[in-house]
Design a protein around this motif. Structure first.
Motif, PDB file in Angstrom:
ATOM      1  N   SER A   8     -49.066 -27.067  10.648  1.00 24.77           N
ATOM      2  CA  SER A   8     -48.370 -26.189  11.594  1.00 24.77           C
ATOM      3  C   SER A   8     -47.188 -25.504  10.920  1.00 24.77           C
ATOM      4  N   VAL A  11     -48.498 -22.683   8.729  1.00 22.82           N
ATOM      5  CA  VAL A  11     -48.888 -21.536   9.559  1.00 22.82           C
ATOM      6  C   VAL A  11     -47.644 -20.765   9.979  1.00 22.82           C
ATOM      7  N   ALA A  12     -46.622 -21.525  10.411  1.00 23.38           N
ATOM      8  CA  ALA A  12     -45.386 -20.886  10.878  1.00 23.38           C
ATOM      9  C   ALA A  12     -44.738 -20.087   9.765  1.00 23.38           C
ATOM     10  N   LEU A  15     -46.678 -16.898   9.017  1.00 23.32           N
ATOM     11  CA  LEU A  15     -46.470 -15.856  10.023  1.00 23.32           C
ATOM     12  C   LEU A  15     -45.076 -15.245   9.915  1.00 23.32           C
ATOM     13  N   LEU A  16     -44.090 -16.089   9.576  1.00 21.55           N
ATOM     14  CA  LEU A  16     -42.727 -15.565   9.402  1.00 21.55           C
ATOM     15  C   LEU A  16     -42.686 -14.526   8.290  1.00 21.55           C
ATOM     16  N   GLY A  19     -44.111 -11.298   9.366  1.00 20.51           N
ATOM     17  CA  GLY A  19     -43.242 -10.571  10.296  1.00 20.51           C
ATOM     18  C   GLY A  19     -41.947 -10.111   9.675  1.00 20.51           C
ATOM     19  N   GLN A  28     -24.046   0.401   5.830  1.00 24.32           N
ATOM     20  CA  GLN A  28     -22.601   0.385   5.994  1.00 24.32           C
ATOM     21  C   GLN A  28     -21.910  -0.110   4.729  1.00 24.32           C
ATOM     22  N   LEU A 146      -9.937  -0.819   7.269  1.00 23.25           N
ATOM     23  CA  LEU A 146      -9.968  -1.835   8.319  1.00 23.25           C
ATOM     24  C   LEU A 146     -10.777  -3.044   7.869  1.00 23.25           C
ATOM     25  N   VAL A 150      -9.443  -6.836   7.401  1.00 20.29           N
ATOM     26  CA  VAL A 150     -10.072  -7.966   8.110  1.00 20.29           C
ATOM     27  C   VAL A 150     -10.435  -9.063   7.106  1.00 20.29           C
ATOM     28  N   PHE A 152      -9.238  -9.562   4.104  1.00 18.78           N
ATOM     29  CA  PHE A 152      -8.028 -10.079   3.465  1.00 18.78           C
ATOM     30  C   PHE A 152      -7.318 -11.108   4.349  1.00 18.78           C
ATOM     31  N   LEU A 154      -8.583 -12.671   6.974  1.00 17.90           N
ATOM     32  CA  LEU A 154      -9.485 -13.798   7.245  1.00 17.90           C
ATOM     33  C   LEU A 154      -9.445 -14.807   6.099  1.00 17.90           C
ATOM     34  N   LEU A 158      -8.206 -18.649   6.261  1.00 19.31           N
ATOM     35  CA  LEU A 158      -9.106 -19.746   5.892  1.00 19.31           C
ATOM     36  C   LEU A 158      -8.500 -20.619   4.788  1.00 19.31           C
TER      37      LEU A 158
END
Lengths: 203, 205
Positions: A8, A11-12, A15-16, A19, A28, A146, A150, A152, A154, A158
């Motif tokens: 299984s 199969v998964a 299919l992934l 897709g 961007q 911007l 953001v 910098f 962030l 952190l």
């Protein structure tokens, strides 16, 4: 290894793959480039990095309310310093002050110094101006100002959080010593940066 | 309940297909509803819109449900008025940019302070910044755009974002004390971002 995988799952996976959509790696460009540039800027400067981790570590050692006052004070005042740097407002001995920030904050942590709340906030604020000024002066022509800001801010936040998380070891019996040793290491590194700025040792 | 190997494989296959959706080409452009989705997505694709919208939701959540709910009405109303204003009047140019940049610093500062605000002040802020945000978003309208659908899309997005953020943050604030600290720290980051962008613009980097 595949023979151990259940049918299984195979199969998964198959299919992934069927897709799979197009990988838009350059959508961007301005935003992504600006963000990455801003995010890595404080991380790639070792003198900035240890000072910002030290802010979080000292906050963790001091406990409430400074555990959150210091990491809130730093980015606010740092941005003001960045504004001064961007506008080319002169500030003396910026690199020396940045190295001194690591020394002072490291000593605070190593000796478990507990000043009044406003004194601790003022110490962090003064150093934050110099850190921000240096960042403002070194600011590249960001593709997206911007997104750069953001990333910098962030990254700075952190790094504070990293210091606070290191401080979680204080909950363990050996934690106090571990944090104090971290303080000694930060102060020594700051001393090395100061010596290299003064030309005493090679950079 | 016993599930045989074939059923398991079938379920896994169905899950895999569901987990990997492709682009749905539903001919929205030809049905003219594309402009609704264009309006809906436009603010969600730009940091200059998403960040202050989320911040307004956080500010509303910090005010508690009684006061904060006014944001859910005032902000989408302001955004809608802003889009409509753009259709009727020329864009105010640098003033618009200034107001949107100021929103970073002012909203961030209010989040850091976390002080109770009168409902009228909160609603006024939401409406004022919403007006500027709606106006800015409406600049994307071209002569080919169905302005009514775009207007509906942007306004719907503003309602959905601010409501979801306010609701989620209000619920999280009731769960743990550290959430309040995290929200206030996020406010300081927002103000810092606003100051840095201001510096970049003033310096012309």
């Amino acid at each position: 290894m595949l023979r151990y995988a259940p049918p299984s799952l195979l199969v998964a996976l198959g299919l992934l793959m069927l897709g799979a959509g197009p990988a838009s790696a350059h959508e961007q460009v301005g935003v992504a480039g600006g963000f990455v540039s801003g995010f890595t800027h404080p991380i790639f400067g070792a003198d900035h990095l240890i000072a910002m981790v030290a802010v979080g570590l000292w906050g963790a050692q001091l406990g409430r309310p400074l555990v959150w006052i210091l990491p809130i004070t730093f980015p606010l005042v740092m941005a003001f310093g960045g504004l001064l740097g961007l506008l080319d407002v002169g500030l003396p001995f910026v690199e020396v002050a940045i190295a001194l920030s690591a020394i002072v904050l490291g000593i605070m942590v190593a000796f478990q110094i507990r000043p009044p709340v406003w004194v601790a906030a003022a110490i962090v604020a003064v150093f934050a101006i110099f850190h921000g000024h240096a960042h403002g002066q070194e600011l590249p022509e960001a593709a997206n100002p911007l997104a750069y800001s953001v990333g910098f801010v962030l990254a700075t936040g952190l790094l504070h959080l990293t210091g606070i998380l290191i401080g979680l070891v204080l909950a363990w019996p050996m934690g106090t010593r571990v944090v104090r040793v971290c303080g000694v290491a930060i102060a020594l590194l700051g001393g090395w940066f100061l010596a290299s700025h003064m030309g005493v040792v090679g950079a | 309940m016993a599930v045989n190997r074939t059923t398991r494989a079938g379920l896994a296959a169905a899950l895999a297909v569901a987990a990997a959706p492709g682009t749905a080409h539903a001919h929205l452009v030809s049905t003219r509803f594309g402009d609704f989705y264009g309006g809906l997505l436009h603010p969600l694709m730009g940091l200059e819109y998403v960040i202050p919208w989320v911040a307004l939701g956080l500010l509303a959540a910090l005010q508690g449900s009684r006061t904060g709910r006014w944001m859910l009405l005032a902000f989408p109303l302001g955004v809608g008025l802003g889009v409509a204003a753009c259709l009727l009047a020329p864009p105010p140019g640098r003033l618009l940019f200034g107001v949107n940049l100021a929103s970073f610093v002012i909203i961030g500062g209010l989040i850091v302070l976390a002080r109770p605000l009168p409902a009228g002040v909160l609603a006024g802020l939401g409406a004022a910044f919403g007006l500027a945000q709606g106006w800015d978003n409406a600049l994307a309208i071209t002569p080919e755009t169905n302005a009514v659908l775009f207007f509906a899309g942007v306004t719907a997005a503003s309602y959905v974002v601010v409501t979801l953020v306010t609701g989620a943050a209000a619920a999280a604030l009731q769960q743990a004390t550290w959430v309040r600290i995290a929200v206030r720290a996020a406010g300081s980051w927002l103000t810092a971002i606003g100051l840095l962008v201001l510096g970049v613009k003033l310096a012309g980097v």
